[in-house]
Structure formats: C-alpha cells, structure tokens
Design a protein around this motif. Sequence first.
Motif, PDB file in Angstrom:
ATOM      1  N   PRO A 138       0.591  -1.138  -0.251  1.00 32.96           N
ATOM      2  CA  PRO A 138      -0.110  -0.305   0.374  1.00 32.96           C
ATOM      3  C   PRO A 138       0.691   1.237   0.020  1.00 32.96           C
ATOM      4  CG  PRO A 138      -0.843  -1.856   1.457  1.00 32.96           C
ATOM      5  CD  PRO A 138       0.633  -2.233   0.936  1.00 32.96           C
ATOM      6  N   SER A 139       2.125   1.534   0.866  1.00 33.24           N
ATOM      7  CA  SER A 139       2.506   2.442   0.583  1.00 33.24           C
ATOM      8  C   SER A 139       3.393   2.630  -0.671  1.00 33.24           C
ATOM      9  CB  SER A 139       4.246   2.587   1.581  1.00 33.24           C
ATOM     10  OG  SER A 139       4.734   1.267   1.390  1.00 33.24           O
ATOM     11  N   HIS A 140       3.999   1.552  -1.143  1.00 38.52           N
ATOM     12  CA  HIS A 140       4.384   1.450  -2.750  1.00 38.52           C
ATOM     13  C   HIS A 140       3.045   2.386  -3.925  1.00 38.52           C
ATOM     14  CE1 HIS A 140       6.669  -2.147  -1.436  1.00 38.52           C
ATOM     15  NE2 HIS A 140       7.199  -0.645  -0.801  1.00 38.52           N
ATOM     16  N   LYS A 141       2.509   1.955  -3.393  1.00 40.03           N
ATOM     17  CA  LYS A 141       1.603   2.477  -4.806  1.00 40.03           C
ATOM     18  C   LYS A 141       1.110   4.217  -3.714  1.00 40.03           C
ATOM     19  CE  LYS A 141      -2.924   2.642  -5.920  1.00 40.03           C
ATOM     20  NZ  LYS A 141      -4.218   2.266  -5.282  1.00 40.03           N
ATOM     21  N   PHE A 142       0.874   4.838  -2.081  1.00 43.67           N
ATOM     22  CA  PHE A 142       0.698   5.648  -2.320  1.00 43.67           C
ATOM     23  C   PHE A 142       2.056   6.880  -2.680  1.00 43.67           C
ATOM     24  CE2 PHE A 142       1.562   8.987   0.802  1.00 43.67           C
ATOM     25  CZ  PHE A 142       0.829   9.556   1.359  1.00 43.67           C
ATOM     26  N   TYR A 143       3.420   6.519  -2.459  1.00 45.98           N
ATOM     27  CA  TYR A 143       4.487   7.268  -3.051  1.00 45.98           C
ATOM     28  C   TYR A 143       4.754   7.035  -4.495  1.00 45.98           C
ATOM     29  CZ  TYR A 143       5.864   6.834   2.018  1.00 45.98           C
ATOM     30  OH  TYR A 143       5.435   7.051   3.377  1.00 45.98           O
ATOM     31  N   TYR A 144       4.464   6.311  -5.578  1.00 41.00           N
ATOM     32  CA  TYR A 144       4.260   6.409  -6.775  1.00 41.00           C
ATOM     33  C   TYR A 144       3.066   7.788  -7.137  1.00 41.00           C
ATOM     34  CZ  TYR A 144       6.307   2.412  -8.257  1.00 41.00           C
ATOM     35  OH  TYR A 144       7.628   1.088  -8.311  1.00 41.00           O
ATOM     36  N   ASN A 145       2.075   7.799  -6.398  1.00 40.36           N
ATOM     37  CA  ASN A 145       1.384   8.983  -6.381  1.00 40.36           C
ATOM     38  C   ASN A 145       1.377   9.922  -6.063  1.00 40.36           C
ATOM     39  OD1 ASN A 145      -0.771   6.334  -7.599  1.00 40.36           O
ATOM     40  ND2 ASN A 145      -2.244   6.256  -6.240  1.00 40.36           N
ATOM     41  N   GLU A 146       2.204   9.780  -5.106  1.00 42.92           N
ATOM     42  CA  GLU A 146       2.761  11.238  -4.663  1.00 42.92           C
ATOM     43  C   GLU A 146       3.833  11.623  -5.739  1.00 42.92           C
ATOM     44  OE1 GLU A 146       1.801  13.640  -2.299  1.00 42.92           O
ATOM     45  OE2 GLU A 146      -0.014  12.611  -2.779  1.00 42.92           O
ATOM     46  N   GLY A 147       4.531  11.339  -6.226  1.00 42.41           N
ATOM     47  CA  GLY A 147       5.388  11.369  -7.825  1.00 42.41           C
ATOM     48  C   GLY A 147       6.793  10.957  -7.454  1.00 42.41           C
ATOM     49  N   TYR A 148       6.860   9.892  -6.561  1.00 38.88           N
ATOM     50  CA  TYR A 148       8.181   8.888  -6.045  1.00 38.88           C
ATOM     51  C   TYR A 148       8.719   7.930  -7.481  1.00 38.88           C
ATOM     52  CZ  TYR A 148       8.110  10.952  -1.366  1.00 38.88           C
ATOM     53  OH  TYR A 148       8.577  12.581  -0.487  1.00 38.88           O
ATOM     54  N   GLU A 149       9.760   8.543  -7.268  1.00 37.88           N
ATOM     55  CA  GLU A 149      10.268   7.111  -8.097  1.00 37.88           C
ATOM     56  C   GLU A 149      11.108   5.937  -7.877  1.00 37.88           C
ATOM     57  OE1 GLU A 149      12.572   9.161 -11.521  1.00 37.88           O
ATOM     58  OE2 GLU A 149      10.349  10.240 -11.953  1.00 37.88           O
ATOM     59  N   ILE A 150      11.282   4.891  -8.382  1.00 39.47           N
ATOM     60  CA  ILE A 150      12.422   4.048  -7.331  1.00 39.47           C
ATOM     61  C   ILE A 150      13.826   4.124  -8.031  1.00 39.47           C
ATOM     62  CG2 ILE A 150      12.876   1.527  -7.757  1.00 39.47           C
ATOM     63  CD1 ILE A 150      10.017   0.564  -6.595  1.00 39.47           C
ATOM     64  N   TRP A 151      14.916   4.308  -7.313  1.00 40.36           N
ATOM     65  CA  TRP A 151      16.070   4.689  -8.170  1.00 40.36           C
ATOM     66  C   TRP A 151      17.038   3.135  -8.026  1.00 40.36           C
ATOM     67  CZ3 TRP A 151      17.983  10.787  -8.649  1.00 40.36           C
ATOM     68  CH2 TRP A 151      17.177  11.065  -9.406  1.00 40.36           C
ATOM     69  N   GLY A 152      16.584   2.392  -6.803  1.00 35.48           N
ATOM     70  CA  GLY A 152      17.253   2.238  -6.401  1.00 35.48           C
ATOM     71  C   GLY A 152      16.632   0.700  -5.699  1.00 35.48           C
ATOM     72  N   TYR A 153      17.491   0.133  -4.688  1.00 33.88           N
ATOM     73  CA  TYR A 153      18.102  -0.731  -3.615  1.00 33.88           C
ATOM     74  C   TYR A 153      18.156  -0.090  -2.624  1.00 33.88           C
ATOM     75  CZ  TYR A 153      16.690  -4.063  -7.028  1.00 33.88           C
ATOM     76  OH  TYR A 153      15.868  -4.562  -8.350  1.00 33.88           O
ATOM     77  N   HIS A 154      17.311  -0.104  -1.032  1.00 32.22           N
ATOM     78  CA  HIS A 154      18.525   0.249  -0.088  1.00 32.22           C
ATOM     79  C   HIS A 154      18.957  -1.043   0.760  1.00 32.22           C
ATOM     80  CE1 HIS A 154      19.201   2.444   4.146  1.00 32.22           C
ATOM     81  NE2 HIS A 154      18.587   0.860   3.905  1.00 32.22           N
ATOM     82  N   PHE A 155      20.158  -1.047   0.602  1.00 36.44           N
ATOM     83  CA  PHE A 155      21.130  -2.508   1.343  1.00 36.44           C
ATOM     84  C   PHE A 155      21.031  -2.778   2.640  1.00 36.44           C
ATOM     85  CE2 PHE A 155      21.324  -3.564  -3.108  1.00 36.44           C
ATOM     86  CZ  PHE A 155      21.594  -4.060  -3.603  1.00 36.44           C
TER      87      PHE A 155
END
Length: 141
Positions: free
Chosen positions: A120-137
Amino acid sequence: MSFQFKIIPNDDLDIIIPLVFQLNEGRVSKAVLKSRFDEMKHQNYECAVIYNDDEIIGVSGLWYCTRHYAGKSVELDHVYIHPNHRSKGLGKKFMDWIYSHVKEKGCCSMELNTYVQNYPSHKFYYNEGYEIWGYHFYRNI
C-alpha cells in the motif's frame, strides 16, 4: 476532528515513541527507541507530526543533508499514520504539508525507504510522484 501538522521540538521526541513502536511492530523496544531518539535529537533531524485534537496520530522523521546527485535533500524516515486514520486523504495532506515545509528550508529533493512488503505504501508514494532509483541494502554489524 481537527487535524494539525507541525514540527515538534527535538526535546519532545519521547511523545512519538508509541507510534514508532507500532510501526516497528514491537521489534525495537521502547527503551531502545528512547535511547536512539535521544541521540537523533542532536543530529540533522526534525520530526513532523499529525495531531488529531491533542492526540498524535501520524509521524515522519526528516533527515537533512546535501547529496552530490540531488543537492540539499531531505529523507523521510519512519513515516506512519495510525491505522484508524488511513485511507481518508490524511497522508496526502501530510505529504503536501511536509513538501511545503522542506521547500521553505531550501530542499531540492525528497527521498525515503519503504519496506519491500508494504505494497500500500508503494502505491501511495508512486501517486505522490516518487520513483524507484535503486535498492536500499542493510547489513547488521
């Protein structure tokens, strides 16, 4: 319901421990959270909260830094809204308030991490204009 968004003084960080404890589903004790927040309050950190009358129902940490690829930036941390207040547009209003607040402080970008399974947070942040730029290790040492 009367919602108010504000930055709390770093000396008052103990008041967010119950919500952050819920976010972490008890994996980090309240005593450890208190110790960590006692350290964080002396770092480049602010805490935004949502008040519903006199009760804190939402929280987001704000870490400030300058990044070589983004300029002055803020990283949102431990973003959490109590489940009873979700899916009512409050998260969007909170993010809009945070955007305005950090823009006034001169930030050019915002970043955050979210748990892989928190769809659910992924959908929310996509809708807020965020993009996935990488992975957090992460590595425990």
